[in-house]
Design an enzyme around this catalytic site. Sequence first.
Site, PDB file in Angstrom:
ATOM      1  N   ARG A  17       0.614  -1.196  -0.172  1.00  0.00           N
ATOM      2  CA  ARG A  17       0.354   0.253   0.234  1.00  0.00           C
ATOM      3  C   ARG A  17       0.469   0.608  -0.178  1.00  0.00           C
ATOM      4  O   ARG A  17       2.432   1.124   0.080  1.00  0.00           O
ATOM      5  CB  ARG A  17      -0.992   0.004   0.655  1.00  0.00           C
ATOM      6  CG  ARG A  17      -0.138  -0.007   2.432  1.00  0.00           C
ATOM      7  CD  ARG A  17      -0.377   1.792   3.020  1.00  0.00           C
ATOM      8  NE  ARG A  17       0.600   1.560   4.361  1.00  0.00           N
ATOM      9  CZ  ARG A  17       1.771   1.884   4.336  1.00  0.00           C
ATOM     10  NH1 ARG A  17       2.068   2.178   3.376  1.00  0.00           N
ATOM     11  NH2 ARG A  17       2.841   1.923   5.470  1.00  0.00           N
ATOM     12  N   GLU A  54       0.613   9.883   8.651  1.00  0.00           N
ATOM     13  CA  GLU A  54       1.832   9.654   8.640  1.00  0.00           C
ATOM     14  C   GLU A  54       1.697   8.961  10.568  1.00  0.00           C
ATOM     15  O   GLU A  54       2.237  10.421  10.648  1.00  0.00           O
ATOM     16  CB  GLU A  54       3.123   9.876   8.470  1.00  0.00           C
ATOM     17  CG  GLU A  54       3.811   8.646   7.767  1.00  0.00           C
ATOM     18  CD  GLU A  54       2.886   7.583   6.251  1.00  0.00           C
ATOM     19  OE1 GLU A  54       2.664   6.467   6.527  1.00  0.00           O
ATOM     20  OE2 GLU A  54       3.344   8.315   5.397  1.00  0.00           O
ATOM     21  N   SER A  67       4.827  -1.510   2.835  1.00  0.00           N
ATOM     22  CA  SER A  67       4.262  -2.135   4.236  1.00  0.00           C
ATOM     23  C   SER A  67       4.522  -3.971   3.345  1.00  0.00           C
ATOM     24  O   SER A  67       3.626  -4.610   3.414  1.00  0.00           O
ATOM     25  CB  SER A  67       3.068  -1.514   3.883  1.00  0.00           C
ATOM     26  OG  SER A  67       2.168  -1.198   4.754  1.00  0.00           O
ATOM     27  N   ASP A 127      -2.244  -0.178   7.274  1.00  0.00           N
ATOM     28  CA  ASP A 127      -1.294  -0.877   6.390  1.00  0.00           C
ATOM     29  C   ASP A 127      -2.292  -2.261   5.972  1.00  0.00           C
ATOM     30  O   ASP A 127      -2.328  -2.714   5.252  1.00  0.00           O
ATOM     31  CB  ASP A 127      -0.083  -1.273   7.114  1.00  0.00           C
ATOM     32  CG  ASP A 127       0.716  -0.487   7.157  1.00  0.00           C
ATOM     33  OD1 ASP A 127       0.470   0.419   6.525  1.00  0.00           O
ATOM     34  OD2 ASP A 127       1.802  -0.411   7.966  1.00  0.00           O
ATOM     35  N   SER A 146      14.729  -0.349   5.069  1.00  0.00           N
ATOM     36  CA  SER A 146      13.956   0.316   6.812  1.00  0.00           C
ATOM     37  C   SER A 146      13.328  -0.986   7.803  1.00  0.00           C
ATOM     38  O   SER A 146      12.123  -0.816   7.037  1.00  0.00           O
ATOM     39  CB  SER A 146      13.318   1.383   7.418  1.00  0.00           C
ATOM     40  OG  SER A 146      13.025   1.732   8.709  1.00  0.00           O
ATOM     41  N   LYS A 185      10.933  -2.822   9.588  1.00  0.00           N
ATOM     42  CA  LYS A 185      10.470  -1.630  10.944  1.00  0.00           C
ATOM     43  C   LYS A 185      10.459  -2.822  12.523  1.00  0.00           C
ATOM     44  O   LYS A 185      10.198  -2.330  13.610  1.00  0.00           O
ATOM     45  CB  LYS A 185       8.935  -1.493  10.135  1.00  0.00           C
ATOM     46  CG  LYS A 185       8.068  -1.036  11.707  1.00  0.00           C
ATOM     47  CD  LYS A 185       6.494  -0.708  10.868  1.00  0.00           C
ATOM     48  CE  LYS A 185       5.815  -1.568  10.659  1.00  0.00           C
ATOM     49  NZ  LYS A 185       4.326  -1.334   9.968  1.00  0.00           N
TER      50      LYS A 185
END
Length: 567
Positions: free
Chosen positions: A84, A90, A216, A263, A306, A308
């Site tokens: 997505r 955010e 995501s 997400d 990155s 998460k």
Amino acid sequence: MRSTRLCTRINIWPLPLLLPPSSSSHLPFSMAAQEPIPIYTSLDKLYSDLGNAATHAVRWNNLAEAFEKQFGRKPAYIARAPGRVNLIGEHIDYALFGVLPAAIEPDILIACAPQTTAIPSPGHVHAHNLQPQYKARSFAPMRRDSVSEDHVHLKEWDLAINRRELHWESYVKAGYYGVLNRFFPLTEVARSEIAPAPIPVDLLVTGTVPAGSGLSSSAAMVVASTLVFLAVNGKLDGVTKGTLTEMAMENEKRVGVNSGGMDQAASVISTPASALYVSFFPKLSASPIPLPSHAVFILANSLVMSEKAVHARTRYNLRVVETLAGARALAHSLGVHVGPKERVTLREVVGRLGGEPEAGWDESEEGIASLRDALGKALAGAEALKSGRPDEEGLTMDEMVARSGLGAADFHEVYLSWIDVEATYFQLHKRTKHVLSEALRVLDFRAVCQRAAADAAELVHETALKELGALMDASMESCSTLCECSCPELDLLARLAREAGAYGSRVTGAGWGGCTVSLVPEDRVEGFITQLRATYPAYKDIGDEDIKEIVFATKPSSGACVYEFTE
């Protein structure tokens, strides 16, 4: 060996990059959440809903044939879950404020079939991945039991996810947990009773959502794996899109990420040609939002990865705790009632501050005006959360506890006992200011789109694009300086995007790497990508074919589904 082909014909038609949604083809999210998971036996039907090109059908066929080559039989199912893009909003979904995501074409596909090996252990999994850097894994759920004289006390299933050293199969395991716990619960049973066992399964994964890109990939993997284990165990009947969304939210917590649900909702419930306004309070709901004509969104990967879950203690989970603690401190400062053990969110504080009815403000003009007014009051009150130091470095743990109005033991129980975080200073003022101002920008973005949809004039749409771009730029500034979820490469990429002609550009996703999303004039797409490729240092040595997977336009996609193979 018989070759597996999923279809013999695919209808192809040209589509603009973004289409306004048809009011007759979308359900309100409260209704759509009750819809069943789509199950297809024909790619003709599946592709008519996805609106994708025949090149995607090649991937499905390649996956099916690779599965047959690996395991000696065709798959029983293929589950699909898209990534997505979040257009705006955010780090505010876990504060229960509305966001505006859209599913994208890149996705995760998982093929599966029951194992046929002799006497496999219950629920055993052979997990393979088409990408060679991800090694094959095998695992099985373990029953953690304790035995008394008369009973076996069956505790929770265990799949041994190491949160500090996550591997690709950790996300498959995360999806498996939800199916095990919901459909194969371990309860206290007599020794003579045999609990139903999950089916052993072989699975093969492929994906086009770049890992660590902010699109995501992890949520898509968890959604797809949840679907696979539901399908192979015959548990899809009665599972709605809403149920799958909730399961996926809980499942992703198994890898250490306390997700707000944006997400998963976007991956599961999105429909083609629309963005979704997803809200979470007082209940999960959403509605399609038409985008102005000539709006094109370009995704650009910063090439900074990155993950998460890997950095959750100092990044994502820390933002969750700072936002929640900021909500209580704000309520304490403004005299808003919060229960002593209540883990209140900023959205709830805003509602109480504005006198919101128990059923919540609706999405009428009056309801949105009430929410805006309360947000403004809360934003003014957030100034009381400053540390008072010249450098505004934040609050120590003791100072944060004092601002909450709780004792240290109660604060730890409510805010720290359930989540792993690490920080010396906690930025309650910055995080609270970001969340409240970003929530207002989402409402502004939504209003601009709705006004443009009500007026077909080209000039109105051009003005709307400029307004949306300004909101995206303001969001980027807030993400960088208040939420502090950007990084130097993302800051640079967003600036270069604006210089290349974007109306606006911002980080999308959790941040600290990953992608930007840029709103670009329809007639500037090729020139925009060319200029960005020439000016962003990390792109200069990337070939013509590879760059297409790094910088690309995407049209909104439909949500998760299952393809069932038939004889």
